[in-house]
Design an enzyme around this catalytic site. Structure first.
Site, PDB file in Angstrom:
ATOM      1  N   ASN A 121      -2.058   3.958  -5.078  1.00 53.74           N
ATOM      2  CA  ASN A 121      -2.015   4.488  -6.447  1.00 53.74           C
ATOM      3  C   ASN A 121      -2.468   3.432  -7.443  1.00 53.74           C
ATOM      4  OD1 ASN A 121      -1.054   6.223  -8.743  1.00 53.74           O
ATOM      5  ND2 ASN A 121       0.402   4.530  -8.984  1.00 53.74           N
ATOM      6  N   ARG A 171       0.111  10.693 -14.044  1.00 52.52           N
ATOM      7  CA  ARG A 171      -0.931  10.425 -13.034  1.00 52.52           C
ATOM      8  C   ARG A 171      -2.058   9.535 -13.526  1.00 52.52           C
ATOM      9  NH1 ARG A 171      -0.453  16.646 -11.152  1.00 52.52           N
ATOM     10  NH2 ARG A 171       0.895  16.334  -9.337  1.00 52.52           N
ATOM     11  N   ASP A 180      -3.719   1.065 -12.701  1.00 52.72           N
ATOM     12  CA  ASP A 180      -3.749   2.393 -12.099  1.00 52.72           C
ATOM     13  C   ASP A 180      -5.149   2.783 -11.623  1.00 52.72           C
ATOM     14  OD1 ASP A 180      -1.929   4.664 -11.600  1.00 52.72           O
ATOM     15  OD2 ASP A 180      -3.449   5.754 -12.752  1.00 52.72           O
ATOM     16  N   ARG A 208       2.927   6.905   5.200  1.00 52.24           N
ATOM     17  CA  ARG A 208       3.753   7.260   4.046  1.00 52.24           C
ATOM     18  C   ARG A 208       2.919   6.914   2.832  1.00 52.24           C
ATOM     19  NH1 ARG A 208       6.337   4.388  -0.100  1.00 52.24           N
ATOM     20  NH2 ARG A 208       8.129   5.455  -0.989  1.00 52.24           N
ATOM     21  N   ASP A 210       2.669   6.026  -0.712  1.00 51.48           N
ATOM     22  CA  ASP A 210       3.488   5.559  -1.821  1.00 51.48           C
ATOM     23  C   ASP A 210       2.989   6.157  -3.135  1.00 51.48           C
ATOM     24  OD1 ASP A 210       5.523   3.553  -2.832  1.00 51.48           O
ATOM     25  OD2 ASP A 210       3.746   2.887  -3.951  1.00 51.48           O
ATOM     26  N   HIS A 214       2.128  10.108  -8.499  1.00 54.93           N
ATOM     27  CA  HIS A 214       1.328   9.521  -9.577  1.00 54.93           C
ATOM     28  C   HIS A 214      -0.174   9.649  -9.318  1.00 54.93           C
ATOM     29  CE1 HIS A 214       4.878   7.961 -11.579  1.00 54.93           C
ATOM     30  NE2 HIS A 214       5.351   7.718 -10.374  1.00 54.93           N
ATOM     31  N   GLU A 247       5.316  10.284  -0.955  1.00 51.56           N
ATOM     32  CA  GLU A 247       6.460   9.982  -1.819  1.00 51.56           C
ATOM     33  C   GLU A 247       6.312  10.732  -3.138  1.00 51.56           C
ATOM     34  OE1 GLU A 247       8.792   6.484  -4.268  1.00 51.56           O
ATOM     35  OE2 GLU A 247       6.635   6.395  -3.987  1.00 51.56           O
ATOM     36  N   ASN A 310      16.783   5.663   0.890  1.00 48.27           N
ATOM     37  CA  ASN A 310      15.555   4.949   1.200  1.00 48.27           C
ATOM     38  C   ASN A 310      15.614   3.576   0.525  1.00 48.27           C
ATOM     39  OD1 ASN A 310      14.712   5.279  -1.487  1.00 48.27           O
ATOM     40  ND2 ASN A 310      12.677   5.954  -0.945  1.00 48.27           N
ATOM     41  N   ARG A 349      14.507  10.568   8.973  1.00 52.50           N
ATOM     42  CA  ARG A 349      14.203   9.133   8.932  1.00 52.50           C
ATOM     43  C   ARG A 349      15.500   8.369   8.692  1.00 52.50           C
ATOM     44  NH1 ARG A 349      10.463   7.325   4.165  1.00 52.50           N
ATOM     45  NH2 ARG A 349      12.396   7.714   3.045  1.00 52.50           N
TER      46      ARG A 349
END
Ligand SMILES: *[C@@H]1O[C@H](CO)[C@@H](O)[C@H](O)[C@H]1NC(C)=O
Ligand SMILES: *[C@@H]1O[C@H](CO)[C@@H](O)[C@H](O)[C@H]1NC(C)=O
Ligand SMILES: *[C@@H]1O[C@H](CO)[C@@H](O)[C@H](O)[C@H]1NC(C)=O
Ligand SMILES: *[C@@H]1O[C@H](CO)[C@@H](O)[C@H](O)[C@H]1NC(C)=O
Length: 500
Positions: A121, A171, A180, A208, A210, A214, A247, A310, A349
């Site tokens: 991201n 985002r 970003d 996964r 992350d 976003h 995520e 987590n 998990r």
């Protein structure tokens, strides 16, 4: 808009498209395995040994590893520096590329898959003379990351995320000041696809993603669709797709919804973490768990990556606050973990932590810089600053329970009208919980054949018998189930392989 292709596939040409679409929801576990563990901040060499000595033999299906790509070296080495990339070189405090490749190969050899926490991201934030764990330098204030390379052309204009009711801001602006990336740019897509394909060539089983919340789903779709199939030279089936779990923190009331991502991959179900914490902290009664699943507002079972805690919310980062359980409240934590693993809902998990006193603290080190290895005790537990929840008998035995009862449904639900509950998984397993402040001691249907069984929570079945409580099941399947208030554990579990 990104939904149109998927719904077209689902409605018009289901057969042609379904393989490709369904595939990224499959964790690609070796047969008979159902659960992954997050070995947060472990070193690759230590994970390789753990796969061989513990995870493989105990039936774990996979490991989520901390980010593998080069991150910024931050002052006093907090855990979160690994979420601040400098490049896609595979050099971190967990090890280098050769050590990573060796770990993946050795874990695959014992039936344990590797899932990489991928961070694309953003890159790191403002930082004078930023230096990475692989020795690369960057000039984040100028959005210059020559080791990728990325320049300011590859990023969104700087703005900060303040309003989570505005999905453009969520985002397109910077999460806590992290530069970003603009994933709609083909240069950025190419760099990310190359990074993911490099990991696939080394034998990983999935990712996964992350901070997926976003990023725009249509950009993620383009990236995922260009990622290679899993490596057949590492033993995956021809055409197998990487497992993708994203995520997306969504506890409701924000512009971005977890439902925007479920056609692209599985989604981390933070509502599960929040609700299971509330129940086992005594803020909700255990009897209400009778309809655990989507009726609680969770995603469908095959789209929900579930966990008790987590690495973020166990230390108060992310969402959920004081309701989230962690290793520090061990009796409730073990009960919640046992319930999650005993219940058929979701893709499970287990968290494996290092001990912490403050929320920024990084993993145990030998010298303030290099990560220390865990120390293993005779009873399987860890020391040296590592908690190793996955090595707690009450947790690893329930990972085994989940494998053994896989494919069966809940039946014979019982509760006492408050916090004592019990249920069978088909005719393969039985579990009971006492969350009340008085003893449980009553006759219950276990759905198991007559015989003496070893409770896998209070002990283990061994050659000489059982180190824990014994349960006598009669010819009618009933047994006296006792969990006193004063016991170390509030759970009792037996299954057909724990018969003595
Ligand atoms: C980076 O930014 C500084 C000012 O913040 C500027 O003086 C410098 O020339 C920039 N470097 C490059 C390579 O653009
Ligand atoms: C994945 O494998 C399938 C089936 O063999 C094949 O049709 C597809 O082109 C492959 N996809 C990629 C991205 O290699
Ligand atoms: C269940 O809860 C009730 C109170 O609701 C309590 O009186 C009883 O002892 C508990 N246990 C059993 C086995 O019913
Ligand atoms: C449970 O109840 C049975 C009788 O039904 C009794 O024999 C036994 O001692 C009780 N166990 C505990 C732990 O109270």
């Amino acid at each position: 808009m990104f939904l149109s292709k998927v719904s077209l596939c689902l409605t018009l040409i289901f057969v042609l498209c379904s393989r490709n679409i369904e595939a990224q929801f499959n964790p690609n576990y070796a047969s008979g395995r159902t659960t992954m563990v997050h070995l947060f901040e472990w070193k690759w060499d230590d994970i390789a040994v753990e796969c061989e000595n513990f995870l493989g033999p105990k039936g774990f299906g996979g490991v989520q590893v901390s980010p593998v790509n080069e991150n910024v070296v931050a002052a006093s080495r907090p855990w979160w520096e690994r979420y601040q990339p400098i490049s896609y070189l595979l050099t971190t405090r967990s090890g280098n590329e050769q050590q990573f490749a060796d770990m993946v190969r050795r874990c695959n050899n014992v039936g344990v898959r590797i899932f990489v926490d991928v961070v694309f991201n953003h890159m790191t934030g403002d930082n004078v003379n930023a230096r990475g764990t692989g020795g690369s330098t960057a000039d984040p204030s100028n959005k210059s990351f020559p080791a990728v390379p990325y320049s300011n052309l590859d990023f969104h204009p700087t703005c900060s995320i303040n309003n989570y009711n505005d999905k453009y801001e969520v985002r397109n602006c910077e999460l806590v000041g992290l530069k970003d990336l603009d994933q709609s740019k083909s240069w950025v897509q190419d760099r990310v696809v190359d990074f993911l394909n490099h990991l696939i060539s080394l034998g990983v089983a999935g990712f996964r993603v992350d901070a997926a919340k976003h990023m725009w789903p249509e950009d993620l779709e383009k990236i995922y669709n260009r990622v290679n199939n899993l490596s057949t030279t590492h033993g995956f089936d021809t055409g197998a797709r990487p497992f993708i779990f994203q995520e997306v923190i969504d506890l409701g009331g924000e512009a971005v919804s977890k439902n925007e991502y479920t056609n692209l991959g599985v989604v981390t179900e933070f509502a599960h973490s929040n609700s299971i914490g509330k129940v086992f902290r005594g803020k909700d009664q255990l009897r209400w768990l009778i309809n655990w699943g989507p009726q609680w507002g969770f995603l469908n079972s095959d789209r929900a990556l579930i966990f008790v805690d987590n690495h973020d919310n166990q230390r108060g980062h992310g969402a959920g606050g004081a309701d989230i359980l962690n290793y520090k409240t061990s009796k409730q934590y073990k009960m919640a973990s046992a319930f999650m693993l005993a219940h058929p809902f979701g893709i499970t998990r287990v968290m494996s932590s290092f001990a912490f006193d403050n929320t920024d603290q990084g993993p145990p080190t030998t010298d303030g810089q290099n990560i220390a290895s865990p120390i293993f005790n005779d009873d399987n537990s860890c020391s040296g600053g590592w908690v190793c929840e996955h090595r707690w008998r009450q947790i690893y035995n329930m990972v085994g329970f989940r494998n053994i009862v896989a494919g069966t449904a809940i039946q014979n639900w019982w509760d006492n009208g408050s916090n004592q509950i019990a249920f069978c998984r088909g005719s393969k397993g039985f579990v009971a919980f006492n969350g009340d402040s008085y003893d449980l001691n009553t006759s219950l249907q276990t759905c198991l054949p007559a015989g003496t069984y070893c409770d896998i929570i209070s002990g283990v079945k061994s050659d000489s018998g059982c180190t824990g409580k014994r349960v006598e099941v009669g010819s009618d399947g009933r047994a006296t189930i006792s969990i006193t208030q004063a016991e170390e554990d509030g759970t009792l579990a037996i299954h057909f392989e724990s018969k003595l």
